[in-house]
Design an enzyme around this catalytic site. Structure first.
Site, PDB file in Angstrom:
ATOM      1  N   CYS A 117       6.569  -9.185   6.434  1.00  0.00           N
ATOM      2  CA  CYS A 117       5.892 -10.084   5.499  1.00  0.00           C
ATOM      3  C   CYS A 117       6.803 -10.453   4.332  1.00  0.00           C
ATOM      4  CB  CYS A 117       4.582  -9.472   5.021  1.00  0.00           C
ATOM      5  SG  CYS A 117       4.778  -7.952   4.080  1.00  0.00           S
ATOM      6  N   GLU A 159       6.900  -1.146   8.466  1.00  0.00           N
ATOM      7  CA  GLU A 159       8.294  -1.007   8.018  1.00  0.00           C
ATOM      8  C   GLU A 159       8.408   0.072   6.943  1.00  0.00           C
ATOM      9  OE1 GLU A 159       6.411  -3.662   8.333  1.00  0.00           O
ATOM     10  OE2 GLU A 159       7.538  -5.507   8.626  1.00  0.00           O
TER      11      GLU A 159
HETATM   12  C1  AOF Z   1       4.204  -6.528   7.990  1.00  0.00           C
HETATM   13  N1  AOF Z   1       4.091  -5.287   8.520  1.00  0.00           N
HETATM   14  O1  AOF Z   1       2.858  -3.617   9.309  1.00  0.00           O
HETATM   15  C2  AOF Z   1       1.738  -5.584   8.759  1.00  0.00           C
HETATM   16  C3  AOF Z   1       1.896  -6.912   8.257  1.00  0.00           C
HETATM   17  O2  AOF Z   1      -2.518  -7.138   2.086  1.00  0.00           O
HETATM   18  P1  AOF Z   1      -1.305  -6.605   2.799  1.00  0.00           P
HETATM   19  O3  AOF Z   1      -0.164  -6.361   1.851  1.00  0.00           O
HETATM   20  O4  AOF Z   1      -1.590  -5.403   3.651  1.00  0.00           O
HETATM   21  O5  AOF Z   1      -0.781  -7.765   3.782  1.00  0.00           O
HETATM   22  C4  AOF Z   1      -1.531  -8.132   4.904  1.00  0.00           C
HETATM   23  C5  AOF Z   1      -0.792  -9.173   5.689  1.00  0.00           C
HETATM   24  O6  AOF Z   1       0.525  -8.715   6.006  1.00  0.00           O
HETATM   25  C6  AOF Z   1      -1.454  -9.502   7.010  1.00  0.00           C
HETATM   26  O7  AOF Z   1      -2.360 -10.576   6.912  1.00  0.00           O
HETATM   27  C7  AOF Z   1      -0.260  -9.890   7.877  1.00  0.00           C
HETATM   28  O8  AOF Z   1       0.122 -11.221   7.617  1.00  0.00           O
HETATM   29  C8  AOF Z   1       0.826  -8.963   7.372  1.00  0.00           C
HETATM   30  N2  AOF Z   1       0.810  -7.704   8.125  1.00  0.00           N
HETATM   31  N3  AOF Z   1       3.134  -7.346   7.925  1.00  0.00           N
HETATM   32  O9  AOF Z   1       5.287  -6.895   7.544  1.00  0.00           O
HETATM   33  C9  AOF Z   1       2.912  -4.775   8.888  1.00  0.00           C
HETATM   34  N4  AOF Z   1       0.529  -5.081   9.088  1.00  0.00           N
HETATM   35 ZN    ZN Z   2       4.748  -6.134   5.324  1.00  0.00          ZN
END
Ligand code: AOF
Ligand code: ZN
Length: 316
Positions: free
Chosen positions: A79, A52
């Site tokens: 997230c 995003e």
């Molecule tokens: C999203 N968009 O493109 C992805 C998500 O440690 P961080 O901040 O990178 O968070 C990792 C977690 O975020 C991962 O375990 C999954 O739950 C989510 N990934 N979420 O909104 C994204 N790659």
């Molecule tokens: Zn995210």
């Protein structure tokens, strides 16, 4: 139209195959009220911006005014938590889009629907489950790991046309140069690889990825003669203990590469998600019989490479 834009998200997400791990692969597309795509992004690398964030960053300054009527498509729920990066749900709310279309819910304990709830509470219209099956399929390792609290399990073997793993106990060459390369690709895509002690001693498999780019999976050899191995208690069923340990070690996926007894014990314990069988065109007079396929298999692909076939099954 929702499906079309979600398909584009899936395409973008797949670009993260090499580097997003252990994070999921995610793609996002921002669409203006007239249907024009004004932003796109995907999660490139663990630790860096989510899909995003990259999608919003790609919107041209002159298109920013369109955001209030725009829809953002994301293959995984945005997230809601502070991980290595701040919550995407907050970013979406701040950017003021009208609608959000989500491929599938994020099963990660810190999210699990909270991202969707946050958006709805902020008055954003949210649609969940567009191309859901494909979105879950893309991140089947990440999803299985989080939902079932164990790695995604791939059972893999190579057999002769009449179903033997060897030629009367002696190793026989089943894979071709090309399918060997595919095996190395498969290894590079998974976190751990397991073989039984006998296979390990007899074949001394290198279990590496020398014909493919990437990291070799963590190598695990089950040896009942060493009861001290990582606290495994061989007087109790070993597979559940092993899976629990792999979960603790953050291994999202496991390849089980043999031998016959080890493979059969995973089938008997119903501990598998995918089965990959390579079959050569020749027969042998006897040998170690290949494991029996479980009855609840569903053929997802059947391909011919060189003179061999590779059949891939998922659970029904
Ligand atoms: C999203 N968009 O493109 C992805 C998500 O440690 P961080 O901040 O990178 O968070 C990792 C977690 O975020 C991962 O375990 C999954 O739950 C989510 N990934 N979420 O909104 C994204 N790659
Ligand atoms: Zn995210």
């Amino acid at each position: 139209m929702d499906q079309l834009y979600m398909r584009r998200c899936l395409q973008l997400a797949a670009n993260g195959r090499q580097n997003a791990k252990p994070n999921p692969m995610v793609g996002a597309v921002i669409v203006a009220a007239d249907g024009r795509i004004i932003g796109e992004g995907y999660h490139v690398r663990c630790g860096e911006g989510h899909a995003e964030v990259n999608a919003f960053a790609s919107v041209r300054p002159e298109d920013e005014v369109l955001l209030s009527e725009a829809t953002i498509y994301v293959s995984l729920e945005p997230c809601s938590h502070y991980g290595k990066t701040p919550p995407c749900a907050d970013l979406i709310i701040r950017k003021g889009v009208r609608r959000c279309v989500v491929g599938c819910v994020d099963p990660f304990a810190a999210v699990q629907g909270r991202g969707i709830q946050k958006l709805r509470d902020a008055g954003i219209e949210v649609t969940v489950g567009v191309l859901e099956e494909e979105c879950r399929e893309l991140n089947r390792r990440f999803i299985t790991f989080n939902e079932k609290r164990r790695p995604y399990i791939i059972l893999k073997w190579a057999q002769t046309a009449n179903g033997f793993l060897d030629d009367n106990g002696k190793a026989c060459a089943i894979s071709t140069p090309f399918t060997k390369t595919l095996v190395h690709k498969l290894r590079a895509e998974n976190d751990a690889i397991l073989v039984g002690r006998i296979t390990n001693e007899r074949e001394q498999p290198r279990l590496d990825v020398r014909h493919w780019a990437g990291k070799a999976p963590r190598r695990i050899v089950i040896d009942r003669r060493q009861p001290a191995f990582e606290g495994l208690d061989f007087s109790k069923p070993v597979i559940p203990q092993l899976l629990e340990w792999l979960h603790k070690e953050k291994c999202q996926s496991l390849i089980v590469e043999g031998g016959a007894r080890t493979l059969q014990s995973f089938i008997d314990a119903d501990a598998w998600d995918e089965i990959r069988v390579e079959t050569a065109p020749f027969c042998v007079s006897g040998g170690t019989a290949a494991p029996k396929l479980p009855t609840n298999v569903h053929l997802v692909s059947h391909k011919v490479y060189d003179h061999n076939t590779i059949a891939t099954f998922h659970r029904q």
